[in-house]
Design a protein around this motif. Structure first.
Motif, PDB file in Angstrom:
ATOM      1  N   UNK A  28     -33.815  99.586  10.442  1.00  0.00           N
ATOM      2  CA  UNK A  28     -33.021  98.483  10.992  1.00  0.00           C
ATOM      3  C   UNK A  28     -33.819  97.182  10.971  1.00  0.00           C
ATOM      4  N   UNK A  29     -33.139  96.094  10.778  1.00  0.00           N
ATOM      5  CA  UNK A  29     -33.806  94.801  10.840  1.00  0.00           C
ATOM      6  C   UNK A  29     -33.964  94.393  12.301  1.00  0.00           C
ATOM      7  N   UNK A  30     -34.932  93.548  12.599  1.00  0.00           N
ATOM      8  CA  UNK A  30     -35.163  93.148  13.996  1.00  0.00           C
ATOM      9  C   UNK A  30     -33.919  92.600  14.665  1.00  0.00           C
ATOM     10  N   UNK A  31     -33.087  91.919  13.931  1.00  0.00           N
ATOM     11  CA  UNK A  31     -31.907  91.302  14.545  1.00  0.00           C
ATOM     12  C   UNK A  31     -30.935  92.348  15.088  1.00  0.00           C
ATOM     13  N   UNK A  32     -31.035  93.592  14.589  1.00  0.00           N
ATOM     14  CA  UNK A  32     -30.164  94.655  15.106  1.00  0.00           C
ATOM     15  C   UNK A  32     -30.498  94.996  16.545  1.00  0.00           C
ATOM     16  N   UNK A  33     -31.671  94.606  17.000  1.00  0.00           N
ATOM     17  CA  UNK A  33     -32.107  94.933  18.358  1.00  0.00           C
ATOM     18  C   UNK A  33     -31.916  93.764  19.317  1.00  0.00           C
ATOM     19  N   UNK A  34     -31.316  92.721  18.843  1.00  0.00           N
ATOM     20  CA  UNK A  34     -31.094  91.582  19.734  1.00  0.00           C
ATOM     21  C   UNK A  34     -30.121  91.947  20.842  1.00  0.00           C
ATOM     22  N   UNK A  35     -30.271  91.273  21.957  1.00  0.00           N
ATOM     23  CA  UNK A  35     -29.367  91.465  23.073  1.00  0.00           C
ATOM     24  C   UNK A  35     -28.538  90.202  23.216  1.00  0.00           C
ATOM     25  N   UNK A  36     -27.278  90.378  23.623  1.00  0.00           N
ATOM     26  CA  UNK A  36     -26.406  89.219  23.721  1.00  0.00           C
ATOM     27  C   UNK A  36     -26.524  88.549  25.082  1.00  0.00           C
ATOM     28  N   UNK A  37     -26.466  87.256  25.061  1.00  0.00           N
ATOM     29  CA  UNK A  37     -26.388  86.471  26.294  1.00  0.00           C
ATOM     30  C   UNK A  37     -25.096  86.840  27.026  1.00  0.00           C
ATOM     31  N   UNK A  38     -25.186  87.050  28.351  1.00  0.00           N
ATOM     32  CA  UNK A  38     -23.995  87.421  29.121  1.00  0.00           C
ATOM     33  C   UNK A  38     -22.988  86.277  29.228  1.00  0.00           C
ATOM     34  N   UNK A  39     -23.437  85.090  28.982  1.00  0.00           N
ATOM     35  CA  UNK A  39     -22.562  83.928  29.183  1.00  0.00           C
ATOM     36  C   UNK A  39     -21.937  83.442  27.886  1.00  0.00           C
ATOM     37  N   UNK A  40     -22.757  83.259  26.852  1.00  0.00           N
ATOM     38  CA  UNK A  40     -22.192  82.740  25.602  1.00  0.00           C
ATOM     39  C   UNK A  40     -22.080  83.828  24.533  1.00  0.00           C
ATOM     40  N   UNK A  41     -22.596  85.032  24.862  1.00  0.00           N
ATOM     41  CA  UNK A  41     -22.467  86.202  23.976  1.00  0.00           C
ATOM     42  C   UNK A  41     -23.113  86.017  22.621  1.00  0.00           C
ATOM     43  N   UNK A  42     -24.101  85.166  22.573  1.00  0.00           N
ATOM     44  CA  UNK A  42     -24.851  84.986  21.340  1.00  0.00           C
ATOM     45  C   UNK A  42     -26.046  85.926  21.331  1.00  0.00           C
ATOM     46  N   UNK A  43     -26.244  86.694  20.265  1.00  0.00           N
ATOM     47  CA  UNK A  43     -27.423  87.577  20.202  1.00  0.00           C
ATOM     48  C   UNK A  43     -28.717  86.770  20.159  1.00  0.00           C
ATOM     49  N   UNK A  44     -29.698  87.216  20.962  1.00  0.00           N
ATOM     50  CA  UNK A  44     -30.956  86.485  21.045  1.00  0.00           C
ATOM     51  C   UNK A  44     -32.142  87.435  21.012  1.00  0.00           C
ATOM     52  N   UNK A  45     -33.283  86.921  20.602  1.00  0.00           N
ATOM     53  CA  UNK A  45     -34.523  87.692  20.639  1.00  0.00           C
ATOM     54  C   UNK A  45     -35.211  87.578  21.995  1.00  0.00           C
ATOM     55  N   UNK A  46     -34.918  86.537  22.728  1.00  0.00           N
ATOM     56  CA  UNK A  46     -35.514  86.327  24.047  1.00  0.00           C
ATOM     57  C   UNK A  46     -34.413  85.960  25.028  1.00  0.00           C
ATOM     58  N   UNK A  47     -34.378  86.646  26.165  1.00  0.00           N
ATOM     59  CA  UNK A  47     -33.386  86.330  27.188  1.00  0.00           C
ATOM     60  C   UNK A  47     -34.078  86.287  28.548  1.00  0.00           C
ATOM     61  N   UNK A  48     -33.488  85.552  29.474  1.00  0.00           N
ATOM     62  CA  UNK A  48     -33.998  85.514  30.839  1.00  0.00           C
ATOM     63  C   UNK A  48     -33.150  86.460  31.683  1.00  0.00           C
ATOM     64  N   UNK A  49     -33.824  87.381  32.361  1.00  0.00           N
ATOM     65  CA  UNK A  49     -33.122  88.287  33.263  1.00  0.00           C
ATOM     66  C   UNK A  49     -33.061  87.603  34.621  1.00  0.00           C
ATOM     67  N   UNK A  50     -31.858  87.415  35.120  1.00  0.00           N
ATOM     68  CA  UNK A  50     -31.740  86.696  36.389  1.00  0.00           C
ATOM     69  C   UNK A  50     -30.418  86.990  37.071  1.00  0.00           C
ATOM     70  N   UNK A  51     -30.418  86.742  38.379  1.00  0.00           N
ATOM     71  CA  UNK A  51     -29.182  86.782  39.153  1.00  0.00           C
ATOM     72  C   UNK A  51     -28.622  85.379  39.174  1.00  0.00           C
ATOM     73  N   UNK A  52     -27.327  85.258  38.979  1.00  0.00           N
ATOM     74  CA  UNK A  52     -26.773  83.911  38.849  1.00  0.00           C
ATOM     75  C   UNK A  52     -25.632  83.634  39.818  1.00  0.00           C
ATOM     76  N   UNK A  53     -25.194  84.636  40.571  1.00  0.00           N
ATOM     77  CA  UNK A  53     -24.091  84.361  41.495  1.00  0.00           C
ATOM     78  C   UNK A  53     -24.169  85.281  42.713  1.00  0.00           C
ATOM     79  N   UNK A  54     -23.160  85.184  43.593  1.00  0.00           N
ATOM     80  CA  UNK A  54     -23.216  85.894  44.864  1.00  0.00           C
ATOM     81  C   UNK A  54     -23.088  87.410  44.718  1.00  0.00           C
ATOM     82  N   UNK A  55     -22.747  87.884  43.518  1.00  0.00           N
ATOM     83  CA  UNK A  55     -22.688  89.330  43.321  1.00  0.00           C
ATOM     84  C   UNK A  55     -24.084  89.943  43.269  1.00  0.00           C
ATOM     85  N   UNK A  56     -25.107  89.110  43.078  1.00  0.00           N
ATOM     86  CA  UNK A  56     -26.493  89.575  43.003  1.00  0.00           C
ATOM     87  C   UNK A  56     -26.689  90.648  41.942  1.00  0.00           C
TER      88      UNK A  56
END
Ligand code: ZN
Length: 106
Positions: A28-56
């Motif tokens: 597999x190419x590296x891009x196959x392991x990308x994870x999508x942004x929860x907000x814009x759904x764009x696959x990325x190699x680097x993402x920030x894991x964070x809580x962003x709303x009252x659902x925690x």
């Protein structure tokens, strides 16, 4: 006659191979392991894991526009983003990227 035997051995080997990162590093190419942004759904190699709303609940957001939107551009959030909480970086190990700033050359 004996031509069946090697094939049988190969398929048995495939079945018992454990699914771990070591056995996945080919084909597999590296891009196959990308994870999508929860907000814009764009696959990325680097993402920030964070809580962003009252659902925690934890989200992965891209380091570009979306992270600035949810955090105000501050690693620990600002007063306009009370629910924001930084939980670390996610990196695509297959892409060889780093979330660290490049070290300046001496
Ligand atoms: Zn995004």
């Amino acid at each position: 006659m004996a031509t069946d035997q090697p094939e049988l051995a190969v398929s048995a080997e495939l079945v018992k191979l454990p699914v771990d990162s070591k056995s996945q590093k080919r084909s597999k190419s590296p891009s196959a392991y990308r994870k999508s942004c929860d907000l814009c759904h764009t696959p990325n190699d680097v993402l920030v894991r964070c809580q962003i709303d009252e659902t925690c609940s934890w989200h992965f957001v891209c380091t570009k526009k979306c992270w600035k939107d949810v955090s105000g551009g501050m690693v620990d959030g600002d007063s306009n983003h009370p629910y924001y909480r930084y939980g670390g970086m996610w990196k695509n190990k297959h892409a060889g990227v780093s979330a660290k700033k490049p070290k300046p050359k001496k």
